[in-house]
Each structure stands twice: as C-alpha cells, then as structure tokens.
Design an enzyme around this catalytic site. Structure first.
Site, PDB file in Angstrom:
ATOM      1  N   CYS A  52      -7.705 -12.807  19.248  1.00 34.26           N
ATOM      2  CA  CYS A  52      -8.186 -11.594  19.908  1.00 34.26           C
ATOM      3  C   CYS A  52      -9.561 -11.258  19.342  1.00 34.26           C
ATOM      4  CB  CYS A  52      -7.228 -10.451  19.645  1.00 34.26           C
ATOM      5  SG  CYS A  52      -5.518 -10.926  19.963  1.00 34.26           S
TER       6      CYS A  52
ATOM      7  N   ARG B 276       7.117   0.237   1.787  1.00 35.68           N
ATOM      8  CA  ARG B 276       6.877  -0.827   2.767  1.00 35.68           C
ATOM      9  C   ARG B 276       5.896  -1.846   2.215  1.00 35.68           C
ATOM     10  NH1 ARG B 276       4.583   3.574   6.482  1.00 35.68           N
ATOM     11  NH2 ARG B 276       4.979   4.639   4.527  1.00 35.68           N
TER      12      ARG B 276
ATOM     13  N   ASP C 135     -10.241  -0.481  14.377  1.00 33.12           N
ATOM     14  CA  ASP C 135     -10.627  -0.529  12.963  1.00 33.12           C
ATOM     15  C   ASP C 135     -12.098  -0.917  12.836  1.00 33.12           C
ATOM     16  OD1 ASP C 135      -8.111   0.132  11.976  1.00 33.12           O
ATOM     17  OD2 ASP C 135      -7.450  -1.969  11.920  1.00 33.12           O
TER      18      ASP C 135
ATOM     19  N   LYS D  18      -2.828   5.015   7.315  1.00 37.15           N
ATOM     20  CA  LYS D  18      -2.842   5.469   8.708  1.00 37.15           C
ATOM     21  C   LYS D  18      -2.649   6.979   8.777  1.00 37.15           C
ATOM     22  CE  LYS D  18      -0.590   1.208  10.316  1.00 37.15           C
ATOM     23  NZ  LYS D  18      -0.284   0.577   9.022  1.00 37.15           N
TER      24      LYS D  18
ATOM     25  N   ARG E  89       0.822  -1.208   0.000  1.00 34.83           N
ATOM     26  CA  ARG E  89       0.000   0.000   0.000  1.00 34.83           C
ATOM     27  C   ARG E  89       0.860   1.264   0.000  1.00 34.83           C
ATOM     28  NH1 ARG E  89      -3.672  -0.470   4.548  1.00 34.83           N
ATOM     29  NH2 ARG E  89      -4.898  -1.625   3.035  1.00 34.83           N
ATOM     30  N   TYR E  90       1.921   1.243   0.799  1.00 36.32           N
ATOM     31  CA  TYR E  90       2.823   2.394   0.870  1.00 36.32           C
ATOM     32  C   TYR E  90       4.026   2.092  -0.026  1.00 36.32           C
ATOM     33  CZ  TYR E  90       0.087   3.145   5.134  1.00 36.32           C
ATOM     34  OH  TYR E  90      -0.921   3.315   6.028  1.00 36.32           O
TER      35      TYR E  90
ATOM     36  N   CYS F   1      -9.531  -8.470  16.725  1.00 37.99           N
ATOM     37  CA  CYS F   1      -8.575  -8.575  15.616  1.00 37.99           C
ATOM     38  C   CYS F   1      -9.111  -7.971  14.322  1.00 37.99           C
ATOM     39  CB  CYS F   1      -8.221 -10.043  15.376  1.00 37.99           C
ATOM     40  SG  CYS F   1      -7.061 -10.258  14.012  1.00 37.99           S
TER      41      CYS F   1
ATOM     42  N   ARG G   1      -7.790  -8.682  11.433  1.00 37.15           N
ATOM     43  CA  ARG G   1      -7.583  -9.626  10.339  1.00 37.15           C
ATOM     44  C   ARG G   1      -8.304 -10.947  10.574  1.00 37.15           C
ATOM     45  NH1 ARG G   1      -1.955  -8.560   9.706  1.00 37.15           N
ATOM     46  NH2 ARG G   1      -2.396  -6.457   8.978  1.00 37.15           N
TER      47      ARG G   1
ATOM     48  N   ASP H 173      -6.428   4.005  11.210  1.00 36.73           N
ATOM     49  CA  ASP H 173      -6.149   3.397   9.914  1.00 36.73           C
ATOM     50  C   ASP H 173      -7.441   3.577   9.121  1.00 36.73           C
ATOM     51  OD1 ASP H 173      -4.668   2.114   7.995  1.00 36.73           O
ATOM     52  OD2 ASP H 173      -4.032   0.478   9.318  1.00 36.73           O
TER      53      ASP H 173
ATOM     54  N   CYS I 212      -2.838 -18.015  15.239  1.00 38.48           N
ATOM     55  CA  CYS I 212      -2.421 -17.219  16.398  1.00 38.48           C
ATOM     56  C   CYS I 212      -2.617 -18.066  17.651  1.00 38.48           C
ATOM     57  CB  CYS I 212      -3.275 -15.964  16.548  1.00 38.48           C
ATOM     58  SG  CYS I 212      -3.122 -14.856  15.162  1.00 38.48           S
TER      59      CYS I 212
HETATM   60  C1  LIG Z   1       0.573  -0.356   8.884  1.00 35.10           C
HETATM   61  C2  LIG Z   1       1.040  -0.846   7.614  1.00 35.10           C
HETATM   62  C3  LIG Z   1       2.389  -0.792   7.281  1.00 35.10           C
HETATM   63  C4  LIG Z   1       3.441  -0.252   8.213  1.00 35.10           C
HETATM   64  O1  LIG Z   1       3.214   1.099   8.451  1.00 35.10           O
HETATM   65  P1  LIG Z   1       4.131   1.946   9.460  1.00 35.10           P
HETATM   66  O2  LIG Z   1       3.360   3.201   9.651  1.00 35.10           O
HETATM   67  O3  LIG Z   1       5.433   2.150   8.756  1.00 35.10           O
HETATM   68  O4  LIG Z   1       4.295   1.155  10.699  1.00 35.10           O
HETATM   69  C5  LIG Z   1       2.763  -1.241   6.047  1.00 35.10           C
HETATM   70  N1  LIG Z   1       1.858  -1.719   5.162  1.00 35.10           N
HETATM   71  C6  LIG Z   1       0.546  -1.777   5.464  1.00 35.10           C
HETATM   72  C7  LIG Z   1      -0.399  -2.293   4.456  1.00 35.10           C
HETATM   73  C8  LIG Z   1       0.100  -1.352   6.703  1.00 35.10           C
HETATM   74  O5  LIG Z   1      -1.196  -1.435   7.002  1.00 35.10           O
HETATM   75  S1  SF4 Z   2      -4.714  -9.227  16.840  1.00 37.40           S
HETATM   76 FE1  SF4 Z   2      -5.285 -10.800  15.321  1.00 37.40          FE
HETATM   77  S2  SF4 Z   2      -3.404 -11.332  14.283  1.00 37.40           S
HETATM   78 FE2  SF4 Z   2      -2.829 -10.276  16.201  1.00 37.40          FE
HETATM   79  S3  SF4 Z   2      -2.546 -11.927  17.704  1.00 37.40           S
HETATM   80 FE3  SF4 Z   2      -4.646 -11.203  17.901  1.00 37.40          FE
HETATM   81  S4  SF4 Z   2      -5.830 -12.570  16.567  1.00 37.40           S
HETATM   82 FE4  SF4 Z   2      -3.696 -12.782  15.956  1.00 37.40          FE
END
Ligand SMILES: *Cc1c(COP(=O)(O)O)cnc(C)c1O
Ligand code: SF4
Length: 437
Positions: free
Chosen positions: A164, A151, A328, A372, A147-148, A167, A169, A365, A160
C-alpha cells in the site's frame, strides 16, 4: 500479462452525475464479479477467467512488480522519472486480483491510487518520518513493540501481497521479504511469559497471512502456549488484497486457537467484492470476530458518502468498523493526508445517520509513540456545574443535568439550590432555569 492491451478507456464505467466522484470509480452494485468484468484492464479481465486465478500462490507468484508492467495494464498511468524513483524508494507489488478491481486506468482510481507509485511520494516535508510511531524504540526485543501495558504488537513478516502506498510500516515491508525465525519466536514467547501483564498480542507485519499455513500455525500455537495471553489478534489485509488466501484449510487450522480476532483493512467500497465477501464469510463462520481499520486517504475515501457506503458494506459482510485512522506522518504520504477537520466532518456525518455498529472510532496515532487518541466532533456546546448542553449531529441542542447532590457539605451552593428546585414534573425546565442564574 503479456497479452497486448487495447481499448482500456472504452471499458471505463459510465459515470452518473448524482454520485459523488469517488463512488463513480466503483461498480454500481459493488458486486465484484462485475468489478472484475468491468476492470479497466482487458488483460486482467482475461486472466481472471483462468483456473489459477483463485489460487493464492498463483496470485502471489504473478504479482505485478514494476511500474512498467502496471503501465502496460493501465495505459493512462504516469511513468515519469519521479514515479520510477518512488517505485525504487518504497517497495512496490500488487496482486492481479487487486489490480483487477481498478475501474479506470489512471491514478484517479482508488485502487490504483493506493497501489501504484507516484511522483508525489518524493515530496518530503521534515515532519514525515520512516518510523513515525517510534516503534523501533519501543521494542524490548526485535519485532515486538510493547507500548501499552496490556498489549503487544508482534511483527512476524515483512511481506505483503500488495504494498500500500500509504503504509505506515514501509520501513519494514517489502525491502527483503522475510519471516520470523524459530529462534526469534522462542525469544518472543520467553518475553511474553516474563510479562504476564500482556494479555493481547497483535500479530502483524507485513501481512502475516502471506506465510504458509504451517508457519502461521507455529506462531499462533507458540503464543497460545503462554497462559497469560488471552487474546490473539491477527492484522491482515488479505481479505482485501488476496481473498483467496482465506482457505478452508487455513481457517480450520486457526480456529483451534480461539479466541482469535481478525482486523482487516478495507478503505473503499469497491474493495467489497464477492471474493472479499467470501473470505470474510469463512472467517466469520469459523468464529473469528472481524474488525476493520481504515486509513482516511485523500482522493480515496475522504468523502462522507464514500465512507458511509464503505461502512454499510462492511457491516453487511459482518466486519465491524473498528478504527478510522488519520494518516500517520510516514515518509511519502503527504499527498494522502487530509486536514483533521475532514475526518471530524465525516464522523459528524455518520453519527445519527448510521447504525452505531457501523461507526468506527476516528483516531490519531500520535507521533513519537505517544499512542492512539480518539478524535470526536465537538458535541458539547457549554458546561456548567449543573448541566452540560450538547448539540446532536443535526445541530439540535439539548441539555443534560448533572446528578442532584443532597449532601450540602460535599457540594457548592449552586448545587444545593439546584437540588431544592429539582422537584416535581417540571424538573428539567427548572434545572435549566437554575443553570441560567
Ligand atoms: C495500535 C497498537 C496496539 C493495539 O491497540 P488497540 O487500540 O488496542 O487496538 C498495540 N500496540 C501498538 C504498539 C499499537 O500501535
Ligand atoms: S498497509 Fe502496509 S502492512 Fe498493511 S497490507 Fe498494506 S503494505 Fe502491508
């Protein structure tokens, strides 16, 4: 876990009136030998004395994987039909270690609130999504979110130790616990090689440290083989949920590939225990800079004193608070969401009161993959061409003058006059007088 359960209520810690309610759920000295000793579950207290307790494989094998089992351990938990539905809808598991940190046996306990399915998870306003950050649509190849520009986020497993409840994801985690294939790892290396603008790879999931030492090393070694990848980050909650995972062997294998940064996920001071402290000590001693990404959660840490205690505790164990996330917009978390103003109020409380190294950046985010953005309390009271007036955390105002521009052609009239008047010892007074005219 088969043992009969008795007198869990009697084991609740004594509440002290001058402590904020969320802190009462914590062992008073935040020391976790005592956390486990004071666990609300006598069964878990007994299990913690067994020699296998500190074997991470044993902890994973013995995860508590049903609401019925949880209710056996914590008899005051609600197992309504809706809670059971929530447990079916979103993956559920908790390590005996993490469950043992609960100090009360009902859902008001922060540890249980973060790990036990609740009927509230079925409440689903339309803006809550399975993939709120649109990660799936930012994957040029499966499992890599780019996305960025510089990174990428690399999802290497869906497993996991603890699922959580908050979570982001959940669409990935738990459903089928699986890890990346060799072919996919190879594709990722090819993509990274073709995109040398990616300097920083965040290895995440799921929790990457649920994998075997050799599987983790294979991934890190592959990433290191790409010359343009400068930084590798590992996102793992194991120091919190499965601290025994941080073995000397794992640390010795990973430190060969420095620089590796590790970001973990502590949310409440009661997660800072001798076990998690030891995990962080091993990592920090081996040269992994440690960061923390908390999520602001209603009923867990949406309290300035709890947050302050957490942040001070993290710095003590050499973990630098990195982000505090606004929750989120993910399905099933409406009961955890706080108004944005709550996070701002907490940030305002922290600034000026805590060491700068203890203060995370509060971020949202944004939905749909917009990324973010930091959110700050409003410190600017007014702005003029010559001066900005601020208020500090305590509400006291102070002006900061703009630089004096001497070149008349490049500036407006006010600024020229301002430069004329800005002479001598009473400079700042005069500047302020000028701002007022
Ligand atoms: C959060 C995130 C990152 C890392 O972002 P930082 O602000 O550098 O910690 C990289 N890629 C994605 C898709 C993210 O959601
Ligand atoms: S937040 Fe989601 S990915 Fe992170 S440890 Fe908890 S369940 Fe796993």
């Amino acid at each position: 876990m088969e043992n009969s359960i008795e007198c869990a209520q009697a084991s609740d810690i004594v509440q002290q009136d001058d402590e904020p309610p969320l802190l009462r759920k914590c062992a008073p000295d935040s020391s976790a030998a005592s956390s486990i000793r004071q666990s609300a579950s006598p069964t878990l207290r007994a299990m913690a004395r067994s020699p296998q307790w500190s074997d991470w494989h044993w902890q994973l094998r013995n995860r508590i994987r049903s609401l019925a089992k949880l209710a056996e351990l914590f008899p005051r938990l609600d197992i309504s039909r809706d809670a059971l539905k929530a447990a079916e809808k979103f993956p559920q598991a908790v390590t005996p270690y993490y469950a043992s940190l609960a100090q009360t046996s009902d859902i008001s306990d922060p540890v249980l609130r973060m790990s036990v399915p609740q009927h509230d998870e079925l409440f689903n306003p339309p803006f809550l999504k399975d993939d709120p950050l649109a990660e799936e649509s930012h994957m040029p190849i499966p499992g890599l979110v780019h996305r960025y520009p510089d990174r990428a986020l690399f999802l290497v497993t869906s497993a996991c130790p603890v699922y959580c409840r908050h979570c982001t994801r959940k669409r990935v985690t738990g459903e089928r616990e699986s890890k990346i294939s060799a072919a996919r790892l190879q594709h990722t290396v090819e993509y990274l090689t073709a995109h040398p603008e990616i300097k920083d790879v965040v290895v995440s999931g799921g929790d990457p440290l649920t994998m075997s030492d050799s599987a983790i090393e294979a991934i890190i070694e592959a990433l290191r083989s790409v010359p343009s990848v400068e930084i590798i980050r590992i996102g793992t909650r194991t120091p919190v949920t499965l601290p025994f995972r941080i073995t000397d062997e794992l640390v010795a294998r990973l430190r060969k590939y420095h620089p590796i940064w590790i970001n973990t996920h502590f949310n409440h001071p009661c997660e800072i225990t001798p076990e998690s402290t030891e995990a962080c000590r091993r990592l920090a001693d081996a040269g992994f800079p440690l960061g923390n990404q908390s999520v602001l959660l209603k009923g867990v840490n949406d309290d300035a004193t709890v947050m302050e205690t957490l942040l001070r505790g993290l710095v003590r164990i050499r973990v630098r608070p990195y982000y505090l996330f606004q929750c989120d917009l993910v399905a099933g978390v409406e009961h955890f969401r706080t108004p944005l103003s709550k996070g701002i109020e907490i940030m305002n409380h922290l600034r000026g009161r805590l060491s700068g190294i203890a203060i995370p950046t509060f971020v949202v985010d944004l939905p749909d993959g917009c990324g973010k953005v930091p959110v700050l309390p409003e410190y600017v009271v007014s702005k003029s061409p010559t001066e900005t007036v601020f208020r500090n955390g305590a509400g006291v105002r102070a002006g900061y003058p703009e630089p004096v521009v001497r070149d008349a052609a490049a500036t407006g009239r006010r600024n020229v006059e301002y430069s004329k008047s800005a002479k001598g010892g009473r400079k700042s007074r005069r500047q302020r007088a000028c701002t007022a005219c």
